[in-house]
Write a protein that holds these residues in place. Structure first.
Motif, PDB file in Angstrom:
ATOM      1  N   PRO A 342       0.809  -1.218   0.000  1.00 17.10           N
ATOM      2  CA  PRO A 342       0.000   0.000   0.000  1.00 17.10           C
ATOM      3  C   PRO A 342       0.841   1.265   0.000  1.00 17.10           C
ATOM      4  CG  PRO A 342      -0.125  -1.101   2.133  1.00 17.10           C
ATOM      5  CD  PRO A 342       0.561  -2.037   1.200  1.00 17.10           C
ATOM      6  N   ARG A 343       2.047   1.194   0.533  1.00 18.27           N
ATOM      7  CA  ARG A 343       2.932   2.370   0.518  1.00 18.27           C
ATOM      8  C   ARG A 343       3.315   2.737  -0.916  1.00 18.27           C
ATOM      9  NH1 ARG A 343       5.229  -0.344   5.124  1.00 18.27           N
ATOM     10  NH2 ARG A 343       4.958   0.853   7.043  1.00 18.27           N
ATOM     11  N   SER A 344       3.530   1.739  -1.751  1.00 16.11           N
ATOM     12  CA  SER A 344       3.859   2.011  -3.148  1.00 16.11           C
ATOM     13  C   SER A 344       2.634   2.423  -3.947  1.00 16.11           C
ATOM     14  CB  SER A 344       4.482   0.760  -3.796  1.00 16.11           C
ATOM     15  OG  SER A 344       5.688   0.406  -3.152  1.00 16.11           O
ATOM     16  N   LEU A 345       1.475   1.873  -3.582  1.00 16.53           N
ATOM     17  CA  LEU A 345       0.270   2.058  -4.372  1.00 16.53           C
ATOM     18  C   LEU A 345      -0.473   3.355  -4.064  1.00 16.53           C
ATOM     19  CD1 LEU A 345      -1.364   0.604  -6.549  1.00 16.53           C
ATOM     20  CD2 LEU A 345      -2.642  -0.541  -4.736  1.00 16.53           C
ATOM     21  N   LEU A 346      -0.330   3.884  -2.850  1.00 14.40           N
ATOM     22  CA  LEU A 346      -1.091   5.067  -2.462  1.00 14.40           C
ATOM     23  C   LEU A 346      -0.794   6.255  -3.369  1.00 14.40           C
ATOM     24  CD1 LEU A 346      -2.954   6.671  -0.592  1.00 14.40           C
ATOM     25  CD2 LEU A 346      -0.984   7.052   0.923  1.00 14.40           C
ATOM     26  N   GLY A 347       0.484   6.582  -3.538  1.00 13.94           N
ATOM     27  CA  GLY A 347       0.858   7.732  -4.360  1.00 13.94           C
ATOM     28  C   GLY A 347       0.447   7.566  -5.806  1.00 13.94           C
ATOM     29  N   ILE A 348       0.608   6.345  -6.345  1.00 15.22           N
ATOM     30  CA  ILE A 348       0.225   6.094  -7.743  1.00 15.22           C
ATOM     31  C   ILE A 348      -1.281   6.280  -7.916  1.00 15.22           C
ATOM     32  CG2 ILE A 348       0.096   4.313  -9.533  1.00 15.22           C
ATOM     33  CD1 ILE A 348       2.675   3.122  -8.347  1.00 15.22           C
ATOM     34  N   SER A 349      -2.050   5.762  -6.952  1.00 15.30           N
ATOM     35  CA  SER A 349      -3.512   5.857  -7.053  1.00 15.30           C
ATOM     36  C   SER A 349      -3.974   7.303  -6.979  1.00 15.30           C
ATOM     37  CB  SER A 349      -4.163   5.035  -5.940  1.00 15.30           C
ATOM     38  OG  SER A 349      -3.835   3.666  -6.064  1.00 15.30           O
ATOM     39  N   LEU A 350      -3.393   8.081  -6.071  1.00  9.24           N
ATOM     40  CA  LEU A 350      -3.766   9.488  -5.955  1.00  9.24           C
ATOM     41  C   LEU A 350      -3.357  10.255  -7.211  1.00  9.24           C
ATOM     42  CD1 LEU A 350      -4.960  11.804  -4.346  1.00  9.24           C
ATOM     43  CD2 LEU A 350      -2.740  12.068  -3.183  1.00  9.24           C
ATOM     44  N   PHE A 351      -2.180   9.934  -7.753  1.00  7.77           N
ATOM     45  CA  PHE A 351      -1.727  10.565  -8.998  1.00  7.77           C
ATOM     46  C   PHE A 351      -2.724  10.304 -10.130  1.00  7.77           C
ATOM     47  CE2 PHE A 351       0.327  10.081 -13.114  1.00  7.77           C
ATOM     48  CZ  PHE A 351       1.013  11.276 -13.248  1.00  7.77           C
ATOM     49  N   LEU A 352      -3.162   9.059 -10.275  1.00  8.06           N
ATOM     50  CA  LEU A 352      -4.091   8.708 -11.353  1.00  8.06           C
ATOM     51  C   LEU A 352      -5.485   9.273 -11.094  1.00  8.06           C
ATOM     52  CD1 LEU A 352      -2.946   5.036 -12.050  1.00  8.06           C
ATOM     53  CD2 LEU A 352      -2.616   7.052 -13.503  1.00  8.06           C
ATOM     54  N   GLN A 353      -5.871   9.366  -9.837  1.00 10.06           N
ATOM     55  CA  GLN A 353      -7.142  10.021  -9.519  1.00 10.06           C
ATOM     56  C   GLN A 353      -7.135  11.459 -10.024  1.00 10.06           C
ATOM     57  OE1 GLN A 353      -8.046  10.230  -5.312  1.00 10.06           O
ATOM     58  NE2 GLN A 353      -9.870  11.483  -5.622  1.00 10.06           N
TER      59      GLN A 353
END
Length: 481
Positions: A342-353
């Motif tokens: 989740p540490r790797s995925l949080l920033g990517i998900s917010l970026f794509l949002q």
């Protein structure tokens, strides 16, 4: 097992345990109440243009219908949760439902802007009482870990679905009947909950009650009100004396709040827990995740109705893509988190949002844009929910066993604050572009483009920063606590 793995296991439980009939009934009524509370936040979003015309709101002031609700819900959630520890969560839940029924009746018959804002304020207070009480009643009604995890997972999906479905429901009710039915529909549901909950949900109180942090509750609530009013005033009137005084007062109150909480044993917001980087960064992300999504829903309603000239029902159906995206992410997200940190995925998900929100900058006054808007909002909502799941894991998994309650409460508060500040902050940008008084559809479209551009860009930037920082903190190998 690491604490992150433990949190991942929590959101993806096995299906071995079975619920009793009473537990099933309790789950249904509590989830229904959470769904309704989430729907109440957004049910008026697509009806705002009609409400404004009917009661005499200016376009730049419409956001207060949502903001008054969200501010009260955000500012009072934790304090009502503490009151429930003393007097009983079921009692607070029931009292909140009574307030909801009364405020919904008041909103349904409102004849002035002031009367409607009072009703929305009371609805926000009802949400602040019911939401933490229902969550606590769920955790105490389901003591078996697998059943509890299943109940909490369903609770998260229902709240996300309610937030989006509320917008659709508001459009349908407004077109078929009147925007007033967005209020009236709550009354029978609230009455049913008042009658059924005492029969199927046992009362519960905290084993260690502590005391209610009244100074903290007063400071955070007044500080948020002053700060958000100042931001809204800047957007409407520019940086005049009143706006400057409100912003300064808000800053002073929030600094005082931080000082008080640092020295309070039973703090409303546990400052000490924010000293853990993962928890602090996770809660920071929540402000952008939920603030951005509420702003997107708000401006989509304005775009579809005021720019394209379509009905409230059409606006609601457009927003259905957000609900579907969130539900799908809520179902598949836990499986993704079992494979990706989740540490790797949080920033990517917010970026794509944020990236998919930015597609709205190119939307024109041509109805051709409806289909691309639905598709991009669906993807935006998927990554929004995925980011929300990551945020909850990160914000709670770094806390030790004695601090889990504090971490969960802090995460819930951050979500509510994000919802509360998203619309007024972005509306200030919108109001600064469109100016005052009546505006044309073209001028309103320019304001919407600017507001969405600022919001999406902020999410993209913060997402990149979080990805770089949290990825560096993500463990490469599994360790034991």
């Amino acid at each position: 097992m690491t604490s992150v793995e433990t949190a991942q296991a929590t959101i993806a439980p096995s299906a071995t345990a079975r619920m009793s009939g009473r537990q099933t009934a309790a789950l249904v009524v509590l989830l229904a109440s959470q769904f309704m509370m989430a729907a109440d936040f957004s049910v008026l979003n697509v009806a705002l243009p009609e409400v404004g015309v009917a009661l005499g709101f200016e376009t730049g002031s419409l956001q207060w219908i949502t903001t008054m609700f969200a501010l009260c819900a955000a500012g009072c959630t934790l304090v009502f949760g503490r009151v429930g520890d003393f007097v009983g969560r079921r009692r607070i839940f029931t009292a909140g439902m009574v307030v909801l029924a009364v405020s919904s009746l008041l909103g349904g018959v409102a004849s002035t802007p002031e009367m409607l804002l009072v009703a929305r304020t009371l609805q926000g207070l009802a949400t602040a009482a019911v939401t933490p009480a229902a969550l606590a009643l769920l955790t105490t009604a389901f003591t078996e870990p697998t059943l509890r995890a299943r109940a909490l997972g369903l609770n998260g999906i229902m709240m996300s679905a309610g937030f989006s479905v509320g917008a659709v429901l508001g459009g349908v009710l407004t077109d078929a009947l009147s925007w007033r039915w967005a209020f009236f529909i709550n009354i029978p549901v609230a009455i049913a909950a008042i009658l059924v909950v005492p029969l199927v949900v046992p009362e519960s109180r905290a084993e260690r009650r502590g005391r209610i942090d009244v100074p903290g509750a007063v400071l955070i609530t007044l500080g948020m009100f002053a700060g958000i009013y100042g931001v809204t005033r800047v957007g409407e009137e520019g940086l005049d004396a009143l706006a400057g005084a409100s912003l300064a007062l808000g800053a002073v109150l929030l600094v005082a709040f931080w000082a008080v909480e640092s020295r309070t044993a039973d703090a409303l917001v546990p400052v000490k827990i924010l000293k853990k980087p993962d928890i602090a960064l996770g809660n920071l992300a929540a402000l952008f995740i939920f603030g951005g999504e509420t702003a997107l829903i708000f401006f989509t309603g304005l775009y579809v109705q005021n720019v394209l000239g379509l009905s409230s029902m059409t606006a609601g159906l457009v927003l259905l893509g957000i609900g579907v995206g969130q539900i799908i992410a809520g179902v598949v997200g836990p499986r993704i988190l079992q494979k990706v940190s989740p540490r790797s995925l949080l920033g990517i998900s917010l970026f794509l949002q944020g990236a998919f929100m930015l597609f709205g900058v190119w939307a024109s006054a041509d109805s051709f844009w409806l289909l691309p808007l639905i598709v991009t909002q669906f993807v935006n909502a998927f990554f929004s929910m995925l980011a929300a799941l990551c945020f909850m894991v990160i914000a709670t998994s770094s806390a030790d066993a004695d601090s889990q309650g504090m971490a969960t409460g802090m995460a819930t508060q951050s979500q509510q604050v994000g919802i509360a500040i998203g619309i007024p902050l972005v509306s200030a940008v919108f109001a600064s572009v469109i100016g005052h008084g009546s505006v044309t559809a073209a001028e309103e479209l320019t304001g919407i483009h600017t507001a969405i551009g600022v919001t999406g860009s902020a999410q993209v930037v913060v997402g990149l920063v979080l990805w770089l920082v949290l990825r560096a903190r993500s463990p490469r190998t599994t360790t034991t606590d």
